[in-house]
Design a protein around this motif. Sequence first.
Motif, mmCIF file in Angstrom:
data_model
loop_
_atom_site.group_PDB
_atom_site.id
_atom_site.type_symbol
_atom_site.label_atom_id
_atom_site.label_comp_id
_atom_site.label_asym_id
_atom_site.label_seq_id
_atom_site.Cartn_x
_atom_site.Cartn_y
_atom_site.Cartn_z
ATOM 1 N N SER A 173 -46.887 23.186 -51.867
ATOM 2 C CA SER A 173 -47.261 21.393 -52.585
ATOM 3 C C SER A 173 -46.360 21.161 -53.650
ATOM 4 C CB SER A 173 -48.639 21.853 -52.933
ATOM 5 O OG SER A 173 -48.599 22.934 -54.524
ATOM 6 N N ASN A 174 -45.339 22.276 -54.560
ATOM 7 C CA ASN A 174 -44.662 21.439 -55.547
ATOM 8 C C ASN A 174 -43.139 21.579 -54.868
ATOM 9 O OD1 ASN A 174 -46.703 20.661 -57.740
ATOM 10 N ND2 ASN A 174 -46.541 23.063 -57.873
ATOM 11 N N GLY A 175 -42.959 21.453 -53.544
ATOM 12 C CA GLY A 175 -41.583 21.205 -53.121
ATOM 13 C C GLY A 175 -41.015 21.216 -53.032
ATOM 14 N N GLY A 176 -39.672 20.579 -52.089
ATOM 15 C CA GLY A 176 -38.459 19.360 -51.835
ATOM 16 C C GLY A 176 -36.844 20.054 -51.869
ATOM 17 N N ALA A 177 -36.255 18.858 -52.300
ATOM 18 C CA ALA A 177 -34.632 19.040 -52.393
ATOM 19 C C ALA A 177 -34.422 19.522 -54.014
ATOM 20 C CB ALA A 177 -34.295 18.258 -51.527
ATOM 21 N N PHE A 178 -34.166 19.989 -54.420
ATOM 22 C CA PHE A 178 -33.634 20.226 -55.908
ATOM 23 C C PHE A 178 -32.498 19.915 -56.308
ATOM 24 C CE2 PHE A 178 -37.884 21.254 -55.299
ATOM 25 C CZ PHE A 178 -38.865 20.932 -57.081
ATOM 26 N N ILE A 179 -31.550 19.417 -57.066
ATOM 27 C CA ILE A 179 -30.318 19.573 -57.283
ATOM 28 C C ILE A 179 -29.677 21.235 -57.623
ATOM 29 C CG2 ILE A 179 -28.044 18.316 -58.569
ATOM 30 C CD1 ILE A 179 -29.482 17.274 -56.289
ATOM 31 N N ARG A 180 -29.050 21.984 -57.306
ATOM 32 C CA ARG A 180 -28.688 23.433 -57.917
ATOM 33 C C ARG A 180 -27.323 23.162 -59.309
ATOM 34 N NH1 ARG A 180 -27.468 27.820 -53.184
ATOM 35 N NH2 ARG A 180 -27.688 29.113 -55.374
ATOM 36 N N LEU A 234 -35.126 15.398 -55.889
ATOM 37 C CA LEU A 234 -34.719 14.100 -54.804
ATOM 38 C C LEU A 234 -36.224 13.764 -54.114
ATOM 39 C CD1 LEU A 234 -31.805 15.678 -52.410
ATOM 40 C CD2 LEU A 234 -31.860 14.008 -54.412
ATOM 41 N N PRO A 235 -36.174 12.400 -54.104
ATOM 42 C CA PRO A 235 -37.260 11.541 -54.023
ATOM 43 C C PRO A 235 -37.712 12.440 -52.474
ATOM 44 C CG PRO A 235 -35.838 9.906 -53.811
ATOM 45 C CD PRO A 235 -34.770 11.526 -53.944
ATOM 46 N N SER A 236 -39.242 12.236 -51.946
ATOM 47 C CA SER A 236 -39.430 12.806 -50.938
ATOM 48 C C SER A 236 -39.016 12.561 -49.407
ATOM 49 C CB SER A 236 -41.091 12.534 -50.901
ATOM 50 O OG SER A 236 -41.388 11.260 -50.639
ATOM 51 N N GLU A 237 -38.959 13.146 -48.000
ATOM 52 C CA GLU A 237 -38.384 12.809 -46.818
ATOM 53 C C GLU A 237 -38.757 11.519 -46.480
ATOM 54 O OE1 GLU A 237 -39.536 14.213 -43.147
ATOM 55 O OE2 GLU A 237 -38.098 16.020 -44.107
ATOM 56 N N LYS A 238 -40.085 11.486 -46.553
ATOM 57 C CA LYS A 238 -40.148 9.347 -46.485
ATOM 58 C C LYS A 238 -39.825 9.084 -47.788
ATOM 59 C CE LYS A 238 -44.757 6.774 -46.400
ATOM 60 N NZ LYS A 238 -46.397 6.633 -46.809
ATOM 61 N N GLU A 239 -39.583 8.455 -48.912
ATOM 62 C CA GLU A 239 -39.137 8.181 -49.953
ATOM 63 C C GLU A 239 -37.704 7.654 -48.933
ATOM 64 O OE1 GLU A 239 -41.700 8.490 -53.748
ATOM 65 O OE2 GLU A 239 -40.002 9.757 -53.333
ATOM 66 N N LEU A 240 -36.830 9.337 -48.789
ATOM 67 C CA LEU A 240 -35.976 8.932 -48.658
ATOM 68 C C LEU A 240 -34.954 8.377 -46.667
ATOM 69 C CD1 LEU A 240 -34.130 12.569 -49.477
ATOM 70 C CD2 LEU A 240 -33.453 10.526 -50.804
ATOM 71 N N VAL A 241 -36.323 8.150 -46.379
ATOM 72 C CA VAL A 241 -36.096 7.290 -45.215
ATOM 73 C C VAL A 241 -36.184 5.819 -45.206
ATOM 74 C CG1 VAL A 241 -37.798 6.896 -43.204
ATOM 75 C CG2 VAL A 241 -36.955 8.837 -43.458
ATOM 76 N N GLU A 242 -37.444 5.187 -46.571
ATOM 77 C CA GLU A 242 -36.840 4.306 -46.809
ATOM 78 C C GLU A 242 -35.902 3.234 -47.901
ATOM 79 O OE1 GLU A 242 -40.357 3.336 -48.580
ATOM 80 O OE2 GLU A 242 -42.174 4.788 -47.403
ATOM 81 N N ILE A 243 -35.685 4.487 -48.300
ATOM 82 C CA ILE A 243 -34.216 4.289 -49.703
ATOM 83 C C ILE A 243 -33.398 3.832 -48.250
ATOM 84 C CG2 ILE A 243 -32.336 4.820 -51.306
ATOM 85 C CD1 ILE A 243 -35.629 6.821 -52.083
ATOM 86 N N PHE A 244 -32.862 4.631 -47.378
ATOM 87 C CA PHE A 244 -31.534 4.198 -47.042
ATOM 88 C C PHE A 244 -32.087 3.381 -45.478
ATOM 89 C CE2 PHE A 244 -30.797 8.660 -49.343
ATOM 90 C CZ PHE A 244 -29.727 8.045 -49.266
ATOM 91 N N GLY A 245 -32.890 3.693 -45.085
ATOM 92 C CA GLY A 245 -33.134 2.950 -43.691
ATOM 93 C C GLY A 245 -32.707 3.756 -43.042
#
Length: 263
Positions: free
Chosen positions: A78-85, A42-53
């Motif tokens: 460093s290569n972490g984040g939320a990944f679809i399972r 998924l996009p980063s936390e920062k990007e999701l904030v912008e995407i969804f407002g």
Amino acid sequence: MTYTHLEEAMFKKLHQGRMYEAITNQVMEAILRGDLAPSDKLPSEKELVEIFGVSRVTVREAIRSLEQMGIVEVRQGSNGGAFIREVDLDAILAQIANALRMTNLTIKQLSEVRAALEASTISRYLPPILTSSHCEALSANVKKAETFAKQKKFIKRLETNFNFHSMLVDLAGNPLLSLMHKLVVSLSFPFFENVQPSQEMFSKTFGNHREIVEALKKSDYAYAASYCADHILEVGALISQKSKQQSKLVQSESLKSFNKNIL
């Protein structure tokens, strides 16, 4: 896929309601559409904030909810984040099966659903994808079941016979179709397991399975579909009849034992 594409094609800004639930719903819809696949990040936390407002708190709550539902896996580093399972279909199957066992489904109803699923799969989905290798695998399954029958391995033979039908459905490559079929098989299995079939019954099953394979080899999908459905319904009716006979026999023996003990 870039962040811009994600924003334009996959997700929409939120305006009202429980924001984190709206985010989780949009992620699940994206998965169902095929926009997101297992292992996608998924996009980063920062990007999701912008995407969804929305705020970071809302995004974090949504990710936490998706993680609890088993939809995403959160990795650190460093290569972490939320990944679809990858969806655990067996876990979902077990939960649904447990609930449906309380509804008193009959073997007739289960057989009707199986027949419809398999006939539809054979006639609609197999024509463009079936190969000679698939037919060879189905033939090998029949031989394997016959070997278990000769060895008097009843459960192994039964599992192999059911697997013949599962192989047909799985060829469609549709996980939801496979899940529905596995669910019906799971609910049907106890009916078959508790009835001792005659030699004639399971020999006929082997013959029916071979007939289906031969029809598929000839690309006669309409006949294969119809024959498969008739086979499932016929076997279901026989199992239902034998189950009733066996139940009456058990009740009769229990009554005899009871009378013997009190007299």
